[in-house]
Design a protein around this motif. Structure first.
Motif, PDB file in Angstrom:
ATOM      1  N   LEU A 182       0.841  -1.201   0.000  1.00 30.98           N
ATOM      2  CA  LEU A 182       0.000   0.000   0.000  1.00 30.98           C
ATOM      3  C   LEU A 182       0.873   1.247   0.000  1.00 30.98           C
ATOM      4  O   LEU A 182       2.038   1.201   0.394  1.00 30.98           O
ATOM      5  N   PRO A 183       0.306   2.371  -0.398  1.00 30.39           N
ATOM      6  CA  PRO A 183       1.046   3.629  -0.245  1.00 30.39           C
ATOM      7  C   PRO A 183       1.369   3.856   1.233  1.00 30.39           C
ATOM      8  O   PRO A 183       0.503   3.747   2.094  1.00 30.39           O
ATOM      9  N   GLY A 184       2.596   4.144   1.517  1.00 34.77           N
ATOM     10  CA  GLY A 184       3.010   4.370   2.894  1.00 34.77           C
ATOM     11  C   GLY A 184       3.471   3.125   3.628  1.00 34.77           C
ATOM     12  O   GLY A 184       3.991   3.221   4.741  1.00 34.77           O
ATOM     13  N   ALA A 185       3.290   1.939   3.017  1.00 30.66           N
ATOM     14  CA  ALA A 185       3.685   0.704   3.702  1.00 30.66           C
ATOM     15  C   ALA A 185       5.196   0.623   3.874  1.00 30.66           C
ATOM     16  O   ALA A 185       5.688   0.198   4.928  1.00 30.66           O
ATOM     17  N   LEU A 186       5.940   1.027   2.850  1.00 27.36           N
ATOM     18  CA  LEU A 186       7.400   0.979   2.938  1.00 27.36           C
ATOM     19  C   LEU A 186       7.896   1.900   4.040  1.00 27.36           C
ATOM     20  O   LEU A 186       8.784   1.537   4.827  1.00 27.36           O
ATOM     21  N   ARG A 187       7.295   3.078   4.142  1.00 31.72           N
ATOM     22  CA  ARG A 187       7.691   4.001   5.207  1.00 31.72           C
ATOM     23  C   ARG A 187       7.351   3.417   6.573  1.00 31.72           C
ATOM     24  O   ARG A 187       8.137   3.554   7.525  1.00 31.72           O
ATOM     25  N   ALA A 188       6.189   2.748   6.684  1.00 36.10           N
ATOM     26  CA  ALA A 188       5.804   2.145   7.962  1.00 36.10           C
ATOM     27  C   ALA A 188       6.787   1.049   8.365  1.00 36.10           C
ATOM     28  O   ALA A 188       7.139   0.921   9.539  1.00 36.10           O
ATOM     29  N   ARG A 189       7.236   0.249   7.387  1.00 39.62           N
ATOM     30  CA  ARG A 189       8.201  -0.811   7.701  1.00 39.62           C
ATOM     31  C   ARG A 189       9.511  -0.193   8.203  1.00 39.62           C
ATOM     32  O   ARG A 189      10.125  -0.696   9.161  1.00 39.62           O
ATOM     33  N   ARG A 190       9.941   0.862   7.548  1.00 36.93           N
ATOM     34  CA  ARG A 190      11.179   1.520   7.985  1.00 36.93           C
ATOM     35  C   ARG A 190      11.001   2.145   9.370  1.00 36.93           C
ATOM     36  O   ARG A 190      11.907   2.079  10.206  1.00 36.93           O
ATOM     37  N   THR A 191       9.839   2.749   9.595  1.00 37.48           N
ATOM     38  CA  THR A 191       9.564   3.347  10.897  1.00 37.48           C
ATOM     39  C   THR A 191       9.578   2.286  11.983  1.00 37.48           C
ATOM     40  O   THR A 191      10.130   2.503  13.075  1.00 37.48           O
ATOM     41  N   ARG A 192       8.982   1.142  11.688  1.00 39.09           N
ATOM     42  CA  ARG A 192       8.976   0.036  12.657  1.00 39.09           C
ATOM     43  C   ARG A 192      10.407  -0.376  13.001  1.00 39.09           C
ATOM     44  O   ARG A 192      10.755  -0.546  14.178  1.00 39.09           O
ATOM     45  N   GLN A 193      11.241  -0.543  11.972  1.00 39.35           N
ATOM     46  CA  GLN A 193      12.631  -0.933  12.210  1.00 39.35           C
ATOM     47  C   GLN A 193      13.373   0.142  12.993  1.00 39.35           C
ATOM     48  O   GLN A 193      14.170  -0.163  13.881  1.00 39.35           O
TER      49      GLN A 193
END
Length: 561
Positions: A43-54
């Motif tokens: 989804l849009p923003g999913a990659l950013r969320a994964r990076r934020t989680r890490q």
């Protein structure tokens, strides 16, 4: 300079390090919830969320939790910057001897190098900080990223004061992605950030991205402007200071390293005078009790504030993931519900009785009951396969009209194995056909015992008539009459009702099985419906823990007043 460093220590009245017991429990909950969160859908923003989680996990594991558990631990000053900024040369010069590789080959620093006083080595050896990095080269792998797993090289230096460690990181703009990601992770583990840039590149986007991150985390920050030509030193320093002031970082300490022959090729040590100011500031931060506590406290508070600001965004991304799963699942369910209705109506209209089945019925009973049943079974299988294909296409079409579904179709294996579908359908119809024959045998035995049915009645003929009545529509009326003559009207009607119920159950079971196989594409991503609420709950617990800590701090102050 020391006066300015003292000012940094007064940045916040909250003594985070005094809240440790309750806060550590809350952070343990936060860490568990963040670790369990996943954002697999494209989804849009999913990659950013994964990076934020890490990033959050790295901040918790590498800095915040270790710092809160052991406030007296050595301060970690992380030296970061872009390719060729002179980070390794600066670290070597602060230590007074080469401890990390410097040179013209880019990227020079391929693995992080941590330098500490010999007394502090045990603290860094047992992986209480930077826990994801082994302290020994794994498997004899090469140092260069890509040759093996990343690891942390430890070096000792008596020239560093006890209680202070320097960490030379890979370039944050490295062409090697693993280097870049590792550098960003290491920066989050710092008590003190030392950003190194050059007179030629201080206005580039990268240094300011790091500086904005430093402001967000409210860290104790020092900046080094390297390789500044004497002729323009005042002009560059003034302009750089104005940019920092404009960015809200006017209180950040600035150190200037002139362009010197000794450091022109990046391979030698800088003169002691060139790094004297930075060395003295680091020693002050380490040895002055108030400054030391202030540096650790300020970074802990900034990291905690950034954590609380980021968790709602992570919860929002989680909500988007779950909403997409619900939406896409509903589209599959709707498509198969339409298929179930179509099969039910088509079967009652005689759709399975066309073609070969109708030919065999017209030649019945001379053609034999087995051939008629085979043709009817083939007709039912074809009807079900067509309905499944239509449901798959309807669901895929709905997904193509959905941004999340379209992205998922591009990366997932949606198209089912048609041969496997045909095999499962044929097996389900075979079982239904066997149950129909078994019912015929039982009914004939019961009728024979009661005297309604003669001994010569063939169960296979009864089963063939039952199937024809069921699937023949208007053309199967004659089969119903023959069945009534053979078994009696009541028995024939009772059997037809039962066979219809079993047929509908068989079709529903098959369609639900195929539907669930399509839904498994979504289920495999493991997006839990409780993920968002779990993150929000963790944020609430964290906030309450901080508030209790603040109340405990106010009570002694009120008593003193």
């Amino acid at each position: 300079m020391l006066q300015k460093a003292s000012k940094l220590g007064h940045s916040s009245p909250v003594v985070i390090l005094d809240m440790r017991p309750g806060l550590l429990d809350a952070l343990a909950m936060v860490r568990a919830r963040v670790d369990a969160a996943c954002f697999p859908l494209p989804l849009p923003g999913a990659l950013r969320a994964r990076r934020t989680r890490q990033d959050l996990l790295a901040q918790l594991d590498d800095y915040l939790v270790p710092r809160l558990r052991t406030p007296e631990a050595p301060l970690l000053a992380v030296v970061g910057g872009s390719t060729g900024a002179g980070k390794s040369t600066l670290v070597n010069s602060l230590v007074g001897r080469p401890v990390t590789e410097a040179g013209v080959l880019r990227p020079t620093t391929r693995i992080p190098v941590l330098v500490c006083h010999p007394h502090d080595r045990p603290w860094f050896e047992d992986r209480r900080v930077l826990s994801s990095l082994p302290r020994e080269r794994p498997g004899g792998a090469g140092e260069q990223c890509g040759d093996g797993e990343p690891w942390l090289r430890l070096e000792e230096a008596d020239s560093l004061p006890p209680g202070l460690a320097l960490l030379d990181t890979p370039d944050v703009d490295s062409l090697v992605t693993a280097n870049c990601e590792l550098a960003a992770e290491l920066i989050c583990a710092a008590d003190i950030w030392i950003l190194v840039t050059t007179a030629a590149r201080y206005a580039d986007a990268l240094p300011w991205r790091l500086l904005r991150s430093a402001k967000e985390h409210d860290v104790t920050l020092g900046t080094v402007l390297d390789r500044v030509p004497h002729q323009i030193a005042d002009e560059v320093s003034h302009h750089y200071g104005a940019l920092l002031e404009r960015a809200g970082l006017g209180d950040a300490l600035r150190f200037t390293v002139p362009e010197l022959p000794e450091s022109a090729d990046g391979g030698g040590l800088l003169p002691r005078t060139a790094v004297a100011g930075l060395r003295e500031w680091l020693r002050y931060c380490c040895e002055d009790p108030f400054a030391r506590r202030a540096a650790a406290r300020r970074t802990a508070e900034g990291t905690l504030a950034a954590l609380r600001a980021t968790l709602p965004a992570l919860a929002g991304a989680s909500a988007a993931q779950h909403a997409a799963v619900v939406r896409l699942s509903a589209q599959v369910v709707d498509a198969y519900a339409v298929a179930a209705t179509h099969v039910r109506e088509a079967a009652r209209d005689g759709a399975a009785f066309a073609g070969e089945a109708l030919v065999w019925w017209r030649g019945y009973p001379q053609c034999g009951s087995e051939a008629l049943q085979d043709a009817l079974a083939d007709g039912v299988s074809a009807l079900l396969r067509t309905a499944i294909d239509a449901a798959d296409e309807r669901a895929a079409e709905a997904w193509r009209g959905d941004q999340a579904g379209e992205a998922l179709l591009a990366v997932s294996k949606w198209e089912p194995d048609r041969e496997a579908v045909a095999g499962r359908t044929a097996e389900m119809v075979r079982q239904w056909r066997a149950s129909l024959t078994e019912l015929a045998y039982k009914e004939i035995k019961f009728g024979h015992d009661s005297g309604r049915v003669t001994a010569a009645t063939d169960p296979e003929d009864v089963a063939a008539l039952l199937a024809t009545v069921l699937l023949g529509g208007g053309a199967g009326v004659g089969a119903g009459e023959r069945l009534a003559e053979t078994l009696g009207v009541y028995a024939a009607l009772r059997m037809q009702d039962r066979v219809w119920a079993e047929f509908d159950e068989m079709c529903a079971s098959l369609l639900e099985t195929e539907r669930d196989r399509r839904l498994a594409v979504l289920d495999a991503f493991g997006v839990a419906p409780s993920q968002q609420s779990a993150l929000i709950a963790a944020l609430s617990v964290l906030g309450k823990a901080q508030e209790r800590g603040l109340q405990q701090q106010r009570k002694p102050q009120e008593v003193v007043r």
